[in-house]
Motif scaffolding. Sequence first.
Motif, mmCIF file in Angstrom:
data_model
loop_
_atom_site.group_PDB
_atom_site.id
_atom_site.type_symbol
_atom_site.label_atom_id
_atom_site.label_comp_id
_atom_site.label_asym_id
_atom_site.label_seq_id
_atom_site.Cartn_x
_atom_site.Cartn_y
_atom_site.Cartn_z
ATOM 1 N N PRO A 1 12.313 -3.113 4.310
ATOM 2 C CA PRO A 1 11.092 -2.566 3.700
ATOM 3 C C PRO A 1 11.368 -1.852 2.372
ATOM 4 N N GLU A 2 12.520 -1.215 2.255
ATOM 5 C CA GLU A 2 12.864 -0.540 1.006
ATOM 6 C C GLU A 2 12.974 -1.556 -0.133
ATOM 7 N N LEU A 3 13.621 -2.685 0.159
ATOM 8 C CA LEU A 3 13.781 -3.722 -0.867
ATOM 9 C C LEU A 3 12.445 -4.379 -1.213
ATOM 10 N N GLU A 4 11.565 -4.490 -0.228
ATOM 11 C CA GLU A 4 10.225 -5.017 -0.497
ATOM 12 C C GLU A 4 9.471 -4.067 -1.425
ATOM 13 N N GLN A 5 9.637 -2.764 -1.189
ATOM 14 C CA GLN A 5 8.986 -1.781 -2.050
ATOM 15 C C GLN A 5 9.534 -1.848 -3.471
ATOM 16 N N VAL A 6 10.845 -2.100 -3.598
ATOM 17 C CA VAL A 6 11.452 -2.238 -4.926
ATOM 18 C C VAL A 6 10.751 -3.357 -5.693
ATOM 19 N N GLU A 7 10.547 -4.495 -5.028
ATOM 20 C CA GLU A 7 9.898 -5.635 -5.677
ATOM 21 C C GLU A 7 8.480 -5.285 -6.128
ATOM 22 N N ILE A 8 7.764 -4.554 -5.313
ATOM 23 C CA ILE A 8 6.383 -4.200 -5.640
ATOM 24 C C ILE A 8 6.344 -3.234 -6.826
ATOM 25 N N ILE A 9 7.200 -2.213 -6.800
ATOM 26 C CA ILE A 9 7.209 -1.235 -7.892
ATOM 27 C C ILE A 9 7.728 -1.872 -9.185
ATOM 28 N N LEU B 1 0.823 -1.196 0.000
ATOM 29 C CA LEU B 1 0.000 0.000 0.000
ATOM 30 C C LEU B 1 0.866 1.259 0.000
ATOM 31 N N GLN B 2 1.878 1.269 0.835
ATOM 32 C CA GLN B 2 2.787 2.414 0.911
ATOM 33 C C GLN B 2 3.506 2.624 -0.430
ATOM 34 N N SER B 3 3.975 1.547 -1.019
ATOM 35 C CA SER B 3 4.690 1.615 -2.297
ATOM 36 C C SER B 3 3.782 2.140 -3.405
ATOM 37 N N LEU B 4 2.607 1.581 -3.486
ATOM 38 C CA LEU B 4 1.671 1.953 -4.541
ATOM 39 C C LEU B 4 1.194 3.391 -4.383
#
Length: 149
Positions: A80-88, A23-26
Amino acid sequence: MSLQKKIMDKIKEAMKAKDTVALQSLRAVKSEILLAQTKSGATMDLTEDEELKLLQRLVKQRKDSAAVYKEQGREDLAAPELEQVEIIAQFLPEQLSEDDIKKVVTELINKVGATSMKDMGKVMGMASKQLAGKADGKTISAIVKQLLS
Protein backbone atom coordinates in the motif's frame (compact mmCIF):
# COMPACT_ATOMS: atom_id res chain seq x y z
CA MET A 1 -4.94 25.18 -11.41
CA SER A 2 -3.37 25.04 -7.97
CA LEU A 3 -2.22 21.81 -6.41
CA GLN A 4 -4.90 22.04 -3.76
CA LYS A 5 -7.63 22.30 -6.40
CA LYS A 6 -6.17 19.33 -8.33
CA ILE A 7 -6.07 17.28 -5.12
CA MET A 8 -9.70 18.12 -4.31
CA ASP A 9 -10.79 17.07 -7.80
CA LYS A 10 -8.88 13.77 -7.49
CA ILE A 11 -10.40 13.17 -4.03
CA LYS A 12 -13.88 13.51 -5.55
CA GLU A 13 -12.94 11.05 -8.31
CA ALA A 14 -11.50 8.58 -5.78
CA MET A 15 -14.64 8.81 -3.64
CA LYS A 16 -16.85 8.08 -6.63
CA ALA A 17 -14.63 5.16 -7.65
CA LYS A 18 -14.42 3.93 -4.03
CA ASP A 19 -10.61 3.79 -4.37
CA THR A 20 -9.52 3.69 -0.72
CA VAL A 21 -5.75 3.76 -1.35
CA ALA A 22 -6.01 6.82 -3.62
CA LEU A 23 -8.37 8.48 -1.17
CA GLN A 24 -6.00 7.91 1.74
CA SER A 25 -3.03 9.23 -0.25
CA LEU A 26 -4.84 12.31 -1.49
CA ARG A 27 -6.20 13.13 1.96
CA ALA A 28 -2.65 12.93 3.33
CA VAL A 29 -1.47 15.40 0.68
CA LYS A 30 -4.41 17.71 1.42
CA SER A 31 -3.61 17.53 5.13
CA GLU A 32 0.04 18.41 4.54
CA ILE A 33 -0.95 21.36 2.35
CA LEU A 34 -3.28 22.68 5.05
CA LEU A 35 -0.59 22.24 7.71
CA ALA A 36 1.93 24.10 5.56
CA GLN A 37 -0.55 26.92 4.95
CA THR A 38 -1.39 27.34 8.61
CA LYS A 39 2.04 27.06 10.15
CA SER A 40 3.33 30.28 11.64
CA GLY A 41 4.71 32.80 9.18
CA ALA A 42 3.28 31.02 6.15
CA THR A 43 1.34 32.80 3.45
CA MET A 44 -2.11 31.48 2.61
CA ASP A 45 -1.10 30.04 -0.76
CA LEU A 46 1.96 27.84 -1.21
CA THR A 47 4.41 28.63 -3.97
CA GLU A 48 4.95 26.04 -6.67
CA ASP A 49 8.39 25.32 -5.20
CA GLU A 50 6.92 24.71 -1.73
CA GLU A 51 4.27 22.41 -3.21
CA LEU A 52 6.97 20.47 -5.03
CA LYS A 53 9.05 20.03 -1.87
CA LEU A 54 5.98 18.95 0.06
CA LEU A 55 5.10 16.28 -2.51
CA GLN A 56 8.69 15.06 -2.68
CA ARG A 57 8.78 14.74 1.12
CA LEU A 58 5.58 12.69 1.11
CA VAL A 59 6.89 10.39 -1.63
CA LYS A 60 10.19 9.96 0.20
CA GLN A 61 8.41 9.13 3.48
CA ARG A 62 6.38 6.43 1.81
CA LYS A 63 9.35 4.96 -0.05
CA ASP A 64 11.32 4.84 3.21
CA SER A 65 8.40 3.19 5.00
CA ALA A 66 8.05 0.61 2.23
CA ALA A 67 11.79 -0.15 2.42
CA VAL A 68 11.56 -0.71 6.19
CA TYR A 69 8.51 -2.94 5.76
CA LYS A 70 10.30 -5.00 3.10
CA GLU A 71 13.35 -5.33 5.36
CA GLN A 72 11.08 -6.70 8.06
CA GLY A 73 9.45 -9.11 5.61
CA ARG A 74 6.10 -7.30 5.67
CA GLU A 75 5.15 -7.18 1.98
CA ASP A 76 1.51 -6.74 3.02
CA LEU A 77 2.38 -3.34 4.51
CA ALA A 78 4.91 -2.32 1.85
CA ALA A 79 2.48 -2.73 -1.08
CA PRO A 80 0.00 0.00 0.00
CA GLU A 81 2.88 2.40 0.67
CA LEU A 82 4.21 1.88 -2.86
CA GLU A 83 0.72 2.34 -4.29
CA GLN A 84 0.49 5.65 -2.44
CA VAL A 85 3.87 6.67 -3.90
CA GLU A 86 2.48 6.14 -7.41
CA ILE A 87 -0.61 8.21 -6.65
CA ILE A 88 1.30 11.12 -5.09
CA ALA A 89 3.96 11.01 -7.83
CA GLN A 90 1.26 11.90 -10.40
CA PHE A 91 1.50 15.48 -9.16
CA LEU A 92 5.31 15.66 -9.49
CA PRO A 93 7.08 16.62 -12.69
CA GLU A 94 8.39 13.66 -14.67
CA GLN A 95 11.52 12.21 -13.09
CA LEU A 96 14.74 12.10 -15.12
CA SER A 97 16.38 8.80 -15.97
CA GLU A 98 19.77 7.92 -14.47
CA ASP A 99 21.44 8.58 -17.82
CA ASP A 100 19.97 12.09 -17.98
CA ILE A 101 21.04 12.76 -14.39
CA LYS A 102 24.57 11.54 -15.22
CA LYS A 103 24.74 13.95 -18.15
CA VAL A 104 23.71 16.92 -16.00
CA VAL A 105 26.05 15.95 -13.15
CA THR A 106 28.97 15.42 -15.57
CA GLU A 107 28.38 18.91 -16.99
CA LEU A 108 28.33 20.36 -13.48
CA ILE A 109 31.53 18.52 -12.49
CA ASN A 110 33.27 19.95 -15.57
CA LYS A 111 31.85 23.42 -14.91
CA VAL A 112 32.99 23.42 -11.26
CA GLY A 113 36.26 21.68 -12.05
CA ALA A 114 35.65 19.04 -9.39
CA THR A 115 38.26 16.30 -9.29
CA SER A 116 37.82 14.48 -5.98
CA MET A 117 35.32 13.66 -3.25
CA LYS A 118 36.36 16.91 -1.53
CA ASP A 119 34.38 18.77 -4.16
CA MET A 120 31.22 16.71 -3.67
CA GLY A 121 29.51 19.44 -1.61
CA LYS A 122 29.89 22.02 -4.38
CA VAL A 123 28.62 19.63 -7.03
CA MET A 124 25.71 18.40 -4.88
CA GLY A 125 24.61 21.97 -4.09
CA MET A 126 24.43 22.92 -7.74
CA ALA A 127 22.95 19.58 -8.83
CA SER A 128 20.23 19.71 -6.18
CA LYS A 129 19.16 23.18 -7.33
CA GLN A 130 19.25 22.31 -11.02
CA LEU A 131 17.48 18.96 -10.65
CA ALA A 132 14.97 20.01 -7.98
CA GLY A 133 11.79 18.02 -8.44
CA LYS A 134 13.20 16.09 -11.38
CA ALA A 135 15.39 13.66 -9.45
CA ASP A 136 15.66 12.12 -6.01
CA GLY A 137 18.47 13.46 -3.80
CA LYS A 138 19.66 9.95 -2.98
CA THR A 139 20.04 9.14 -6.69
CA ILE A 140 21.88 12.39 -7.37
CA SER A 141 24.23 11.71 -4.45
CA ALA A 142 25.00 8.19 -5.64
CA ILE A 143 25.78 9.40 -9.16
CA VAL A 144 28.00 12.23 -7.91
CA LYS A 145 29.94 9.77 -5.71
CA GLN A 146 30.30 7.36 -8.61
CA LEU A 147 31.60 10.07 -10.98
CA LEU A 148 33.98 11.66 -8.46
CA SER A 149 35.60 8.47 -7.20
